[in-house]
Design an enzyme around this catalytic site. Structure first.
Site, PDB file in Angstrom:
ATOM      1  N   HIS A  29       0.845  -1.198   0.000  1.00 28.92           N
ATOM      2  CA  HIS A  29       0.000   0.000   0.000  1.00 28.92           C
ATOM      3  C   HIS A  29       0.877   1.244   0.000  1.00 28.92           C
ATOM      4  CE1 HIS A  29       1.218  -0.319   4.180  1.00 28.92           C
ATOM      5  NE2 HIS A  29       0.963   0.965   4.289  1.00 28.92           N
ATOM      6  N   ASP A  39       0.756   5.025   1.841  1.00 29.32           N
ATOM      7  CA  ASP A  39      -0.002   5.679   2.912  1.00 29.32           C
ATOM      8  C   ASP A  39      -0.786   6.844   2.303  1.00 29.32           C
ATOM      9  OD1 ASP A  39       1.142   3.919   4.719  1.00 29.32           O
ATOM     10  OD2 ASP A  39       2.743   5.289   5.304  1.00 29.32           O
ATOM     11  N   HIS A  67       4.749   0.141  -0.108  1.00 24.12           N
ATOM     12  CA  HIS A  67       5.524  -0.608   0.896  1.00 24.12           C
ATOM     13  C   HIS A  67       4.637  -1.660   1.544  1.00 24.12           C
ATOM     14  CE1 HIS A  67       3.757   2.909   2.903  1.00 24.12           C
ATOM     15  NE2 HIS A  67       3.782   2.226   4.038  1.00 24.12           N
ATOM     16  N   ARG A 102       6.617  -8.962  15.953  1.00 21.29           N
ATOM     17  CA  ARG A 102       7.275  -7.707  15.541  1.00 21.29           C
ATOM     18  C   ARG A 102       6.346  -6.544  15.870  1.00 21.29           C
ATOM     19  NH1 ARG A 102       7.015  -4.661  10.570  1.00 21.29           N
ATOM     20  NH2 ARG A 102       8.729  -3.179  10.623  1.00 21.29           N
TER      21      ARG A 102
HETATM   22  C1  LIG Z   1      -4.461  -1.489   4.367  1.00 23.83           C
HETATM   23  C2  LIG Z   1      -4.830  -0.254   4.597  1.00 23.83           C
HETATM   24  C3  LIG Z   1      -5.293   0.287   5.879  1.00 23.83           C
HETATM   25  C4  LIG Z   1      -5.279   1.758   5.641  1.00 23.83           C
HETATM   26  C5  LIG Z   1      -5.728   1.852   4.243  1.00 23.83           C
HETATM   27  C6  LIG Z   1      -4.841   0.802   3.595  1.00 23.83           C
HETATM   28  O1  LIG Z   1      -5.287   0.292   2.400  1.00 23.83           O
HETATM   29  C7  LIG Z   1      -3.461   1.414   3.427  1.00 23.83           C
HETATM   30  C8  LIG Z   1      -3.092   2.390   4.485  1.00 23.83           C
HETATM   31  C9  LIG Z   1      -3.826   2.262   5.809  1.00 23.83           C
HETATM   32  C10 LIG Z   1      -3.977   3.598   6.467  1.00 23.83           C
HETATM   33  C11 LIG Z   1      -2.751   4.065   7.212  1.00 23.83           C
HETATM   34  C12 LIG Z   1      -3.062   5.433   7.830  1.00 23.83           C
HETATM   35  C13 LIG Z   1      -4.392   5.473   8.534  1.00 23.83           C
HETATM   36  C14 LIG Z   1      -5.490   4.871   7.645  1.00 23.83           C
HETATM   37  C15 LIG Z   1      -6.859   5.103   8.256  1.00 23.83           C
HETATM   38  C16 LIG Z   1      -5.350   5.395   6.249  1.00 23.83           C
HETATM   39  O2  LIG Z   1      -5.932   6.313   5.759  1.00 23.83           O
HETATM   40  O3  LIG Z   1      -4.441   4.625   5.570  1.00 23.83           O
HETATM   41  C17 LIG Z   1      -5.129   3.429   7.389  1.00 23.83           C
HETATM   42  C18 LIG Z   1      -6.127   2.595   6.588  1.00 23.83           C
HETATM   43  C19 LIG Z   1      -7.029   1.752   7.469  1.00 23.83           C
HETATM   44  O4  LIG Z   1      -6.629   1.270   8.504  1.00 23.83           O
HETATM   45  O5  LIG Z   1      -8.175   1.551   7.081  1.00 23.83           O
HETATM   46  O1  LIG Z   2       5.078  -2.202  10.172  1.00 25.02           O
HETATM   47  C1  LIG Z   2       5.666  -1.660   9.253  1.00 25.02           C
HETATM   48  O2  LIG Z   2       6.888  -1.705   9.128  1.00 25.02           O
HETATM   49  C2  LIG Z   2       4.893  -0.893   8.203  1.00 25.02           C
HETATM   50  C3  LIG Z   2       3.513  -0.498   8.632  1.00 25.02           C
HETATM   51  C4  LIG Z   2       2.823   0.367   7.644  1.00 25.02           C
HETATM   52  O3  LIG Z   2       3.223   0.496   6.527  1.00 25.02           O
HETATM   53  C5  LIG Z   2       1.605   1.090   8.047  1.00 25.02           C
HETATM   54  O4  LIG Z   2       1.131   0.905   9.183  1.00 25.02           O
HETATM   55  O5  LIG Z   2       1.089   1.863   7.211  1.00 25.02           O
HETATM   56 FE   LIG Z   3       2.237   2.234   5.515  1.00 25.07          FE
END
Ligand SMILES: C=C1C[C@]23C[C@@]1(O)CC[C@H]2[C@@]12CCC[C@@](C)(C(=O)O1)[C@H]2[C@@H]3C(=O)O
Ligand SMILES: O=C(O)CCC(=O)C(=O)O
Ligand SMILES: [Fe+2]
Length: 379
Positions: A248, A250, A304, A314
């Site tokens: 993904h 961020d 990443h 971890r």
């Molecule tokens: C796997 C995921 C959870 C996430 C959305 C995503 O597809 C990729 C980034 C994740 C993240 C990280 C920052 C906070 C969050 C709310 C966001 O906008 O992107 C989370 C998303 C989530 O947990 O739903």
């Molecule tokens: O745990 C990690 O090293 C990456 C986590 C991550 O990419 C995230 O929480 O968005």
């Molecule tokens: Fe991330």
């Protein structure tokens, strides 16, 4: 067996007859059971082309010493901003050391993660994250998605820099977890305050590196409304089939990540996965989609993921810097010209957050998909 661990929770709960039947089919990620399981439930098995590969090369990332910048040395500041500029145009990842964050606070932040994640599932579920929300405790994404589930548990909460005297994180965790865990709230309140301060410093360096007014991004994020996430990856008996966090970018603006000494973070650069080895002294910083838009596409938000292993849990702590809800994400005038027209439309962070939560399973193309969606809505 995996199926037993999946139905465990339902069997501990008293549901009316029919509800219990449905509930038993529900997938539950109970790490205390699944960490020993060699038959991985199919929902956690990733397609072959996304499975982790063995022995990935190390990513070349600059290790930036913030000491000089933080004490106001102009030469050190220019040097740091040059390294940042290069890394952010290539892949958006760099490391910072001498960042000024108290070592005891960092050690506590890791220690309290163990305290929380080693609690029985039922207790962690007091803070259960609800579908459509991004805060709370989530054991994997069961209930939200049915395939390609991550092998992890998370605890996420909001941090707002708007009111310096409010103790938002402390109050949230106290309210969810009760007085017994009050120290947990204090530690993460202090940790978020330290992360917000550090990210504003990095914003200043990013502004210098992009040649815009030094205070531009610092002011933009001054009252940030950010997200803190604790990632806990239990051991997995078949780590070559699963992923701790799937690929993904961020969607947020800037991520400040602290990983423990185990290792597992990987970044996709030049068509291959690269690792970023753990360094307890350093934070891993990466550009998110919202900053990519703010920089008019100059700085990259890069794909990443995190892999897991069979022997050790971890931990990583991620602070996701986000602007206040009413701030319009638009690049400064210096970054827009006839030769470099606007790449993304104006938006606000809550629009992008809602898009990732309600309309779209965020992955590598989130920002582009979101831009198309905004442009369609606007036309
Ligand atoms: C796997 C995921 C959870 C996430 C959305 C995503 O597809 C990729 C980034 C994740 C993240 C990280 C920052 C906070 C969050 C709310 C966001 O906008 O992107 C989370 C998303 C989530 O947990 O739903
Ligand atoms: O745990 C990690 O090293 C990456 C986590 C991550 O990419 C995230 O929480 O968005
Ligand atoms: Fe991330």
């Amino acid at each position: 067996m995996a199926i037993d661990s999946i139905s465990n929770i339902a069997s501990m709960t008293h549901y009316p007859k029919d509800e219990k039947k449905d509930e038993q089919k529900k997938l539950v990620f109970d790490a205390s059971v699944l960490k020993f399981e060699s038959q991985i439930p199919k929902e956690f098995i990733w397609p072959d082309d996304e499975k982790p590969s063995a022995n990935v090369p190390e990513l070349q990332v600059p290790l930036i010493d913030l000491g000089g910048f933080l004490s106001g040395d102009p030469v050190a500041t220019m040097e740091a901003s040059r390294f940042i500029s290069e890394a952010c145009q290539q892949h958006g990842f760099f490391l910072v050391v001498n960042h000024g964050v108290d070592a005891k606070l960092l050690a506590d932040a890791h220690k309290y993660m163990d305290n929380f994640f080693l609690l029985p599932l039922r207790q962690k579920q007091r803070a259960q994250r609800k579908v459509g929300e991004h805060c709370g405790y989530a054991s994997s994404f069961t209930g939200r998605f049915s395939t390609k589930l991550p092998w992890k548990e998370t605890l996420s909460f909001r941090y707002s820099a708007e009111n310096n005297s409010s103790k938002m994180v402390e109050d949230y965790l106290l309210n969810k977890m009760g007085n017994e865990l009050r120290l947990l709230g204090r530690v993460y309140q202090d940790y978020c305050e330290a992360m917000s301060k550090l990210s504003l410093g990095i914003m200043e360096l990013l502004a210098i590196s992009l040649g815009v007014g030094r205070a531009h991004f610092r002011e933009f994020f001054d009252k940030n409304d950010s997200i803190m996430r604790l990632n806990y990856y239990p051991p997995c008996q078949k780590p070559d089939l699963t992923l701790g966090t799937g690929p993904h970018c961020d969607p947020t603006s800037l991520t400040i990540l602290h990983q423990d000494r185990v290792g597992g973070l990987q970044v996709f650069v030049d068509n291959e996965w690269h690792s970023i080895s753990p360094n307890f002294e350093a934070f891993v910083v990466n550009i998110g989609d919202t900053f990519m838009a703010l920089s008019n596409g100059r700085y990259k938000s890069c794909l990443h993921r995190a892999v897991v292993n069979s022997h050790k849990p971890r931990k990583s702590l991620a602070f996701f810097l986000c602007p206040e809800g009413d701030k319009v994400v638009t690049p400064p005038a210096e970054l827009v010209s006839q030769n470099r027209p606007r790449v993304y439309p104006d938006f606000t962070w809550p629009m992008l957050l809602e898009f990732t939560q309600k309309h779209y399973r965020a992955d590598m193309n989130t920002l582009q998909e979101f831009s198309n969606w905004v442009q369609q809505r606007n036309s």
